[in-house]
Design a protein around this motif. Structure first.
Motif, PDB file in Angstrom:
ATOM      1  N   ILE A   1      16.234   1.114  -5.781  1.00  0.00           N
ATOM      2  CA  ILE A   1      16.254   2.349  -4.992  1.00  0.00           C
ATOM      3  C   ILE A   1      15.185   2.326  -3.898  1.00  0.00           C
ATOM      4  O   ILE A   1      15.488   2.514  -2.719  1.00  0.00           O
ATOM      5  CB  ILE A   1      16.053   3.590  -5.897  1.00  0.00           C
ATOM      6  CG1 ILE A   1      17.166   3.678  -6.932  1.00  0.00           C
ATOM      7  CG2 ILE A   1      16.016   4.847  -5.047  1.00  0.00           C
ATOM      8  CD1 ILE A   1      16.991   4.805  -7.925  1.00  0.00           C
ATOM      9  N   THR A   2      13.936   2.094  -4.300  1.00  0.00           N
ATOM     10  CA  THR A   2      12.828   2.205  -3.348  1.00  0.00           C
ATOM     11  C   THR A   2      12.887   1.139  -2.260  1.00  0.00           C
ATOM     12  O   THR A   2      12.848   1.441  -1.062  1.00  0.00           O
ATOM     13  CB  THR A   2      11.486   2.131  -4.080  1.00  0.00           C
ATOM     14  OG1 THR A   2      11.450   3.122  -5.104  1.00  0.00           O
ATOM     15  CG2 THR A   2      10.343   2.365  -3.108  1.00  0.00           C
TER      16      THR A   2
ATOM     17  N   GLU B   1      16.553  10.472 -10.252  1.00  0.00           N
ATOM     18  CA  GLU B   1      16.947  11.235 -11.438  1.00  0.00           C
ATOM     19  C   GLU B   1      18.140  10.589 -12.121  1.00  0.00           C
ATOM     20  O   GLU B   1      18.185  10.501 -13.359  1.00  0.00           O
ATOM     21  CB  GLU B   1      17.264  12.674 -11.038  1.00  0.00           C
ATOM     22  CG  GLU B   1      16.062  13.431 -10.489  1.00  0.00           C
ATOM     23  CD  GLU B   1      16.435  14.787  -9.920  1.00  0.00           C
ATOM     24  OE1 GLU B   1      17.653  15.119  -9.942  1.00  0.00           O
ATOM     25  OE2 GLU B   1      15.535  15.510  -9.447  1.00  0.00           O
ATOM     26  N   ALA B   2      19.107  10.132 -11.324  1.00  0.00           N
ATOM     27  CA  ALA B   2      20.269   9.454 -11.900  1.00  0.00           C
ATOM     28  C   ALA B   2      19.861   8.145 -12.557  1.00  0.00           C
ATOM     29  O   ALA B   2      20.392   7.762 -13.616  1.00  0.00           O
ATOM     30  CB  ALA B   2      21.318   9.209 -10.820  1.00  0.00           C
TER      31      ALA B   2
ATOM     32  N   LEU C   1       0.824  -1.205   0.000  1.00  0.00           N
ATOM     33  CA  LEU C   1       0.000   0.000   0.000  1.00  0.00           C
ATOM     34  C   LEU C   1       0.859   1.255   0.000  1.00  0.00           C
ATOM     35  O   LEU C   1       0.544   2.235  -0.698  1.00  0.00           O
ATOM     36  CB  LEU C   1      -0.926  -0.007   1.220  1.00  0.00           C
ATOM     37  CG  LEU C   1      -1.841   1.207   1.377  1.00  0.00           C
ATOM     38  CD1 LEU C   1      -2.763   1.346   0.161  1.00  0.00           C
ATOM     39  CD2 LEU C   1      -2.663   1.110   2.661  1.00  0.00           C
ATOM     40  N   ALA C   2       1.953   1.238   0.762  1.00  0.00           N
ATOM     41  CA  ALA C   2       2.845   2.397   0.790  1.00  0.00           C
ATOM     42  C   ALA C   2       3.482   2.633  -0.582  1.00  0.00           C
ATOM     43  O   ALA C   2       3.597   3.777  -1.038  1.00  0.00           O
ATOM     44  CB  ALA C   2       3.930   2.198   1.848  1.00  0.00           C
ATOM     45  N   LEU C   3       3.888   1.564  -1.254  1.00  0.00           N
ATOM     46  CA  LEU C   3       4.480   1.713  -2.583  1.00  0.00           C
ATOM     47  C   LEU C   3       3.464   2.242  -3.590  1.00  0.00           C
ATOM     48  O   LEU C   3       3.793   3.075  -4.440  1.00  0.00           O
ATOM     49  CB  LEU C   3       5.036   0.367  -3.052  1.00  0.00           C
ATOM     50  CG  LEU C   3       6.219  -0.202  -2.253  1.00  0.00           C
ATOM     51  CD1 LEU C   3       6.604  -1.583  -2.783  1.00  0.00           C
ATOM     52  CD2 LEU C   3       7.419   0.741  -2.323  1.00  0.00           C
TER      53      LEU C   3
ATOM     54  N   ALA D   1      16.918   3.505 -16.428  1.00  0.00           N
ATOM     55  CA  ALA D   1      16.168   2.569 -15.579  1.00  0.00           C
ATOM     56  C   ALA D   1      14.686   2.907 -15.612  1.00  0.00           C
ATOM     57  O   ALA D   1      14.295   4.075 -15.493  1.00  0.00           O
ATOM     58  CB  ALA D   1      16.682   2.621 -14.145  1.00  0.00           C
ATOM     59  N   GLY D   2      13.850   1.879 -15.763  1.00  0.00           N
ATOM     60  CA  GLY D   2      12.410   2.065 -15.736  1.00  0.00           C
ATOM     61  C   GLY D   2      11.880   2.074 -14.320  1.00  0.00           C
ATOM     62  O   GLY D   2      12.628   2.034 -13.338  1.00  0.00           O
ATOM     63  N   ARG D   3      10.541   2.109 -14.194  1.00  0.00           N
ATOM     64  CA  ARG D   3       9.936   2.186 -12.878  1.00  0.00           C
ATOM     65  C   ARG D   3      10.215   0.937 -12.053  1.00  0.00           C
ATOM     66  O   ARG D   3      10.443   1.016 -10.846  1.00  0.00           O
ATOM     67  CB  ARG D   3       8.420   2.373 -13.005  1.00  0.00           C
ATOM     68  CG  ARG D   3       8.000   3.624 -13.749  1.00  0.00           C
ATOM     69  CD  ARG D   3       8.538   4.874 -13.087  1.00  0.00           C
ATOM     70  NE  ARG D   3       8.084   5.036 -11.708  1.00  0.00           N
ATOM     71  CZ  ARG D   3       8.478   6.022 -10.911  1.00  0.00           C
ATOM     72  NH1 ARG D   3       9.380   6.902 -11.351  1.00  0.00           N
ATOM     73  NH2 ARG D   3       8.013   6.122  -9.682  1.00  0.00           N
ATOM     74  N   TRP D   4      10.218  -0.235 -12.675  1.00  0.00           N
ATOM     75  CA  TRP D   4      10.479  -1.464 -11.940  1.00  0.00           C
ATOM     76  C   TRP D   4      11.918  -1.532 -11.457  1.00  0.00           C
ATOM     77  O   TRP D   4      12.196  -1.983 -10.353  1.00  0.00           O
ATOM     78  CB  TRP D   4      10.148  -2.683 -12.793  1.00  0.00           C
ATOM     79  CG  TRP D   4       8.688  -2.885 -13.002  1.00  0.00           C
ATOM     80  CD1 TRP D   4       7.971  -2.683 -14.130  1.00  0.00           C
ATOM     81  CD2 TRP D   4       7.738  -3.303 -11.998  1.00  0.00           C
ATOM     82  NE1 TRP D   4       6.636  -2.949 -13.927  1.00  0.00           N
ATOM     83  CE2 TRP D   4       6.467  -3.347 -12.623  1.00  0.00           C
ATOM     84  CE3 TRP D   4       7.839  -3.660 -10.656  1.00  0.00           C
ATOM     85  CZ2 TRP D   4       5.319  -3.714 -11.942  1.00  0.00           C
ATOM     86  CZ3 TRP D   4       6.686  -4.038  -9.983  1.00  0.00           C
ATOM     87  CH2 TRP D   4       5.448  -4.063 -10.616  1.00  0.00           C
ATOM     88  N   ARG D   5      12.854  -1.092 -12.304  1.00  0.00           N
ATOM     89  CA  ARG D   5      14.263  -1.056 -11.891  1.00  0.00           C
ATOM     90  C   ARG D   5      14.468  -0.085 -10.742  1.00  0.00           C
ATOM     91  O   ARG D   5      15.221  -0.360  -9.794  1.00  0.00           O
ATOM     92  CB  ARG D   5      15.135  -0.650 -13.080  1.00  0.00           C
ATOM     93  CG  ARG D   5      15.298  -1.730 -14.131  1.00  0.00           C
ATOM     94  CD  ARG D   5      16.209  -2.830 -13.617  1.00  0.00           C
ATOM     95  NE  ARG D   5      16.459  -3.844 -14.637  1.00  0.00           N
ATOM     96  CZ  ARG D   5      17.238  -4.890 -14.453  1.00  0.00           C
ATOM     97  NH1 ARG D   5      17.818  -5.073 -13.278  1.00  0.00           N
ATOM     98  NH2 ARG D   5      17.414  -5.775 -15.417  1.00  0.00           N
ATOM     99  N   GLN D   6      13.815   1.069 -10.811  1.00  0.00           N
ATOM    100  CA  GLN D   6      13.927   2.036  -9.717  1.00  0.00           C
ATOM    101  C   GLN D   6      13.338   1.477  -8.425  1.00  0.00           C
ATOM    102  O   GLN D   6      13.890   1.687  -7.338  1.00  0.00           O
ATOM    103  CB  GLN D   6      13.195   3.321 -10.105  1.00  0.00           C
ATOM    104  CG  GLN D   6      13.803   4.061 -11.291  1.00  0.00           C
ATOM    105  CD  GLN D   6      12.980   5.258 -11.699  1.00  0.00           C
ATOM    106  OE1 GLN D   6      12.383   5.934 -10.870  1.00  0.00           O
ATOM    107  NE2 GLN D   6      12.948   5.543 -12.998  1.00  0.00           N
TER     108      GLN D   6
END
Length: 318
Positions: free
Chosen positions: A227-228, A211-212, A111-113, A218-223
């Motif tokens: 990262i997340t 941003e980097a 839910l947080a994601l 990197a796409g959303r899944w890679r991020q």
């Protein structure tokens, strides 16, 4: 280093004046003053009641008091371990707590994601309000809602099943559904609150990392993966350690309200047993011994989980 190239010798560390403890206290006196209410709370409500643990080693008598009661040593613990109910209580408590850890933590993160990806702030606030609202309901109200839907023969859903010709459904008094009902209602009630903790952790992640990552393609899944999730890993481990430390609790209030005689074999836990024996039967020594047993197991689990967390790369609690 001076202009002529000669080095300037630094004074030895022993000659550096050290600030006295009293001067440090005076400098931060207002911060120490703010700590006083919290310290008093833990002293009065956490440490002073520890003197009551002596009841676990006595045959407590209300008329004689805590210090005048007969000393029996570990007899109360032998009563617990020799009880035929003890293996079932341990099994139910550990299983329900394990289900809470496995099935309740992931919805909080998910839910947080999801909320973190919503860019429309008005919609995000609406979703947060809806999901966070059940947290403020007491378990009595939650049980009332569940009872209105699943009451045997009179609930909204049970009546609908009967009218549709699908037969009778028995949820509240069926031992096959009890644990699932406990976990489902707990998810519904607490997921919104748990998500707020992870949202706070997500807000501390540096946006420059995203941003980097975009610059690198990197796409959303890679991020999300690189990262997340690493950004909330420490919070997840911290909450996991705290939940492991409470694995012998299993949520007394919810279990006691939902419990009935037909589901004792799958729902009776240590805390409900302690309540019945201590409050309903007015026998305090054996429940106190059970409380000591729970505390020792919880301490061992917290220490073990914290050490394991550090070994696998986490920071742990301390």
């Amino acid at each position: 280093m001076q202009a002529n190239g000669t080095a300037i010798s630094e004074p030895p560390a022993a000659n550096i004046p050290k600030r006295s403890a009293w001067k440090t206290f005076l400098r931060y006196k207002w911060l120490y003053l703010l700590m006083v209410p919290g310290i008093l709370y833990y002293i009065v409500y956490q440490y002073v009641p520890m003197f009551g643990l002596v009841i676990a080693f006595k045959k407590y008598n209300l008329m004689k008091g805590m210090w005048g009661s007969e000393w029996v040593g570990f007899e109360n613990f032998r009563v617990i371990f020799n009880s035929p109910d003890f293996p079932l209580l341990i099994k139910n408590t550990v299983l329900i707590s394990f289900y809470r850890i496995v099935f309740n933590m992931l919805p909080d993160v998910m839910l947080a994601l999801i909320l973190n990806e919503i860019r429309a702030q008005w919609f995000k606030r609406i979703v947060q309000t809806i999901t966070y609202g059940p947290y403020f309901l007491s378990w009595i109200i939650v049980y009332g809602l569940v009872f209105s839907f699943f009451a045997p023969g009179a609930g909204l859903i049970t009546t609908w099943f009967r009218d549709m010709g699908w037969g009778q459904i028995d949820v509240l008094t069926n031992s096959d559904y009890f644990r699932s009902l406990i976990i489902t209602t707990d998810i519904w009630k607490s997921t919104g609150y748990g998500a707020i903790i992870y949202l706070a952790a997500l807000s501390t992640i540096n946006n420059e990392l995203y941003e980097a990552a975009v610059v690198d393609g990197a796409g959303r899944w890679r991020q999300l993966w690189h990262i997340t999730l690493p950004g909330i890993r420490e919070v997840f481990i911290l909450l996991l350690i705290l939940r492991i430390g409470h694995i012998m609790d299993a949520g007394f209030e919810q279990i006691y309200i939902f419990l009935n005689a037909r589901v004792y074999d799958v729902g009776d836990i240590l805390d409900t047993w302690i309540f019945r024996r201590g409050i309903e039967q007015m026998e305090f020594s054996v429940p106190a011994a059970m409380g000591v047993f729970k505390s020792v197991i919880g301490l061992v689990l917290v220490l073990g989980a914290n050490k394991l967390s550090k070994k696998v790369g986490g920071s742990g609690i301390w």
